[in-house]
Design a protein around this motif. Structure first.
Motif, PDB file in Angstrom:
ATOM      1  N   SER A  16     -54.121   7.585  29.649  1.00 31.32           N
ATOM      2  CA  SER A  16     -53.082   7.133  30.562  1.00 31.32           C
ATOM      3  C   SER A  16     -53.202   7.956  31.836  1.00 31.32           C
ATOM      4  N   TYR A  17     -52.854   7.366  32.962  1.00 33.34           N
ATOM      5  CA  TYR A  17     -53.000   8.045  34.247  1.00 33.34           C
ATOM      6  C   TYR A  17     -51.832   7.652  35.139  1.00 33.34           C
ATOM      7  N   GLN A  18     -50.952   8.616  35.404  1.00 28.93           N
ATOM      8  CA  GLN A  18     -49.763   8.333  36.193  1.00 28.93           C
ATOM      9  C   GLN A  18     -49.472   9.459  37.173  1.00 28.93           C
ATOM     10  N   HIS A  40     -44.882  17.910  28.869  1.00 29.37           N
ATOM     11  CA  HIS A  40     -45.853  17.888  29.956  1.00 29.37           C
ATOM     12  C   HIS A  40     -45.720  16.677  30.870  1.00 29.37           C
ATOM     13  N   SER A  41     -45.101  15.594  30.394  1.00 35.34           N
ATOM     14  CA  SER A  41     -44.931  14.417  31.252  1.00 35.34           C
ATOM     15  C   SER A  41     -44.101  14.753  32.491  1.00 35.34           C
ATOM     16  N   GLY A  42     -43.285  15.795  32.395  1.00 36.33           N
ATOM     17  CA  GLY A  42     -42.464  16.216  33.525  1.00 36.33           C
ATOM     18  C   GLY A  42     -43.273  16.714  34.708  1.00 36.33           C
ATOM     19  N   LEU A  43     -44.565  17.016  34.486  1.00 35.70           N
ATOM     20  CA  LEU A  43     -45.413  17.493  35.584  1.00 35.70           C
ATOM     21  C   LEU A  43     -45.606  16.421  36.653  1.00 35.70           C
ATOM     22  N   TYR A  45     -43.308  14.750  37.962  1.00 39.91           N
ATOM     23  CA  TYR A  45     -42.219  14.913  38.929  1.00 39.91           C
ATOM     24  C   TYR A  45     -42.336  16.205  39.738  1.00 39.91           C
ATOM     25  N   GLU A  46     -43.402  16.956  39.463  1.00 33.99           N
ATOM     26  CA  GLU A  46     -43.671  18.173  40.236  1.00 33.99           C
ATOM     27  C   GLU A  46     -44.725  17.928  41.305  1.00 33.99           C
ATOM     28  N   GLY A  47     -45.118  16.656  41.479  1.00 34.74           N
ATOM     29  CA  GLY A  47     -46.076  16.311  42.518  1.00 34.74           C
ATOM     30  C   GLY A  47     -47.518  16.250  42.058  1.00 34.74           C
ATOM     31  N   TYR A  48     -47.715  15.987  40.761  1.00 35.91           N
ATOM     32  CA  TYR A  48     -49.069  15.918  40.221  1.00 35.91           C
ATOM     33  C   TYR A  48     -49.334  14.577  39.542  1.00 35.91           C
ATOM     34  N   SER A  49     -50.611  14.216  39.489  1.00 32.25           N
ATOM     35  CA  SER A  49     -51.043  13.093  38.662  1.00 32.25           C
ATOM     36  C   SER A  49     -51.404  13.650  37.294  1.00 32.25           C
ATOM     37  N   LEU A  50     -51.004  12.960  36.242  1.00 31.07           N
ATOM     38  CA  LEU A  50     -51.280  13.429  34.888  1.00 31.07           C
ATOM     39  C   LEU A  50     -52.212  12.443  34.186  1.00 31.07           C
ATOM     40  N   LEU A  51     -53.414  12.928  33.901  1.00 29.30           N
ATOM     41  CA  LEU A  51     -54.409  12.145  33.168  1.00 29.30           C
ATOM     42  C   LEU A  51     -54.416  12.651  31.726  1.00 29.30           C
ATOM     43  N   THR A  52     -53.926  11.831  30.810  1.00 31.18           N
ATOM     44  CA  THR A  52     -53.855  12.217  29.395  1.00 31.18           C
ATOM     45  C   THR A  52     -54.902  11.434  28.623  1.00 31.18           C
ATOM     46  N   VAL A  53     -55.874  12.132  28.075  1.00 32.41           N
ATOM     47  CA  VAL A  53     -56.975  11.488  27.355  1.00 32.41           C
ATOM     48  C   VAL A  53     -56.832  11.766  25.858  1.00 32.41           C
ATOM     49  N   SER A  54     -56.765  10.714  25.067  1.00 29.57           N
ATOM     50  CA  SER A  54     -56.687  10.875  23.610  1.00 29.57           C
ATOM     51  C   SER A  54     -58.052  11.293  23.082  1.00 29.57           C
ATOM     52  N   VAL A 264     -42.186  29.494  30.290  1.00 27.64           N
ATOM     53  CA  VAL A 264     -43.486  28.861  30.061  1.00 27.64           C
ATOM     54  C   VAL A 264     -43.738  27.818  31.143  1.00 27.64           C
ATOM     55  N   TRP A 265     -42.730  27.030  31.428  1.00 28.35           N
ATOM     56  CA  TRP A 265     -42.832  25.994  32.459  1.00 28.35           C
ATOM     57  C   TRP A 265     -43.123  26.623  33.823  1.00 28.35           C
ATOM     58  N   LYS A 266     -42.379  27.668  34.165  1.00 29.04           N
ATOM     59  CA  LYS A 266     -42.555  28.327  35.459  1.00 29.04           C
ATOM     60  C   LYS A 266     -43.930  28.987  35.573  1.00 29.04           C
ATOM     61  N   LYS A 267     -44.379  29.611  34.491  1.00 23.50           N
ATOM     62  CA  LYS A 267     -45.677  30.285  34.509  1.00 23.50           C
ATOM     63  C   LYS A 267     -46.808  29.280  34.702  1.00 23.50           C
ATOM     64  N   ARG A 268     -46.711  28.146  34.041  1.00 20.55           N
ATOM     65  CA  ARG A 268     -47.715  27.104  34.179  1.00 20.55           C
ATOM     66  C   ARG A 268     -47.792  26.616  35.626  1.00 20.55           C
ATOM     67  N   LEU A 269     -46.642  26.316  36.209  1.00 15.48           N
ATOM     68  CA  LEU A 269     -46.605  25.829  37.573  1.00 15.48           C
ATOM     69  C   LEU A 269     -47.114  26.876  38.567  1.00 15.48           C
ATOM     70  N   GLU A 270     -46.740  28.122  38.334  1.00 23.19           N
ATOM     71  CA  GLU A 270     -47.196  29.217  39.199  1.00 23.19           C
ATOM     72  C   GLU A 270     -48.710  29.299  39.191  1.00 23.19           C
ATOM     73  N   PHE A 271     -49.312  29.182  38.020  1.00 22.98           N
ATOM     74  CA  PHE A 271     -50.771  29.267  37.883  1.00 22.98           C
ATOM     75  C   PHE A 271     -51.449  28.068  38.544  1.00 22.98           C
ATOM     76  N   ILE A 272     -50.874  26.891  38.362  1.00 20.31           N
ATOM     77  CA  ILE A 272     -51.456  25.670  38.954  1.00 20.31           C
ATOM     78  C   ILE A 272     -51.378  25.723  40.477  1.00 20.31           C
ATOM     79  N   ASN A 273     -50.251  26.171  40.988  1.00 23.21           N
ATOM     80  CA  ASN A 273     -50.003  26.130  42.428  1.00 23.21           C
ATOM     81  C   ASN A 273     -50.752  27.191  43.228  1.00 23.21           C
ATOM     82  N   ASN A 274     -51.050  28.328  42.595  1.00 22.09           N
ATOM     83  CA  ASN A 274     -51.698  29.422  43.331  1.00 22.09           C
ATOM     84  C   ASN A 274     -53.212  29.286  43.384  1.00 22.09           C
TER      85      ASN A 274
END
Length: 274
Positions: A16-18, A40-43, A45-54, A264-274
């Motif tokens: 899926s790709y949204q 993780h689907s909430g990402l 709404y943080e301004g990212y595309s989420l590609l989920t591969v089964s 956990v949520w904040k740490k993930r976003l901090e790492f992605i954004n920096n």
């Protein structure tokens, strides 16, 4: 999320790709289906595309697309090419660790960062393999059907049975401290779980030489995880040149719930954004 089937050179892959913005590639862990959402689907709404591969053996992704992490990593690059995605930040959960590592080692130009969340970085031990084959081999469908029935009849007992393999704490103490939202999270997780043919592939996955990973890595682990031992975090830290370990103050494998979930949520976003 709406699922898409892609006919790769080795078979069908479901994804899926949204969303809009930089792409995050999500690889879910063992027993996870397209309905499993660990927040993780909430990402999106943080301004990212989420590609989920089964992964192979889960949902409609065929086993032929990758019996080993290396094989499926190659298949993932086909999907990236199909979607015209140059590179991604990878988020790998639990049993998806070896696949994400294979992607980082063999296809470093397609990854800019790697996040491992309670993810395996070592091979499964023989005892765990035997237990997995016993419970989730041919009888896997029956096991999950029984768990879902138990959720209706005695939800507390169902949660205790599952959590006994995910926390080093007393399971009675753990369950007694769950908030209503955390309890619902576990219910939804169990209702969406399927082993398919994927889990039997997972237990035989091997991990490539992590010293070859050149991209920045964030590992998030808890010392109270009974499923993915903290030694996985130590192995990651000692082998990967650019690695940060964030020790989550969680009481179980489910680092996405509990009092520390926001961190956990904040740490993930901090790492992605920096």
């Amino acid at each position: 999320m709406t699922a898409t089937l892609y006919d790769s050179s080795n078979g069908l892959v479901e994804y899926s790709y949204q969303g809009e913005g930089p792409t995050l590639l999500l690889l879910k862990g063992g027993h996870s289906s397209r309905e499993t959402d660990l927040s993780h689907s909430g990402l999106i709404y943080e301004g990212y595309s989420l590609l989920t591969v089964s992964r192979p053996g889960y949902d409609h992704t065929e086993v032929s697309t990758g019996r080993t992490p290396e094989e499926f990593a190659q298949t993932i690059t086909e999907i990236l090419d199909q979607l015209e995605i140059e590179d991604v930040t990878v988020i790998a959960i639990s049993s998806a660790g070896p696949t994400a590592i294979a992607l980082a080692v063999n296809h470093p130009y397609r990854i800019n960062k790697l996040i491992l969340e309670a993810a395996l970085t070592t091979a499964w031990n023989p005892k765990t393999k035997r237990q997995a084959r016993l419970f989730f081999g041919r009888g896997g469908k029956v096991i999950w059907k029984s768990i879902r029935l138990m959720l209706k009849v005695s939800p507390n007992l169902a949660v205790k049975q599952i959590m006994s393999s995910l926390t080093t704490d007393s399971v009675d103490d753990y369950v007694s401290k769950l908030s209503s939202n955390d309890r619902q999270f576990i219910y939804d997780l169990l209702l969406s779980s399927r082993s398919g043919k994927g889990f039997m592939l997972d237990i035989n996955h091997k991990v490539l030489d992590m010293s070859q990973i050149k991209v920045p890595v964030l590992g998030m682990y808890t010392q109270k995880d009974k499923s993915v031992d903290y030694s996985n975090a130590l192995s990651l830290q000692s082998n990967v040149p650019k690695c940060e370990i964030y020790e989550v103050k969680s009481d179980s494998h489910l680092i996405w719930i509990g009092e520390n979930a926001t961190n956990v949520w904040k740490k993930r976003l901090e790492f992605i954004n920096n």
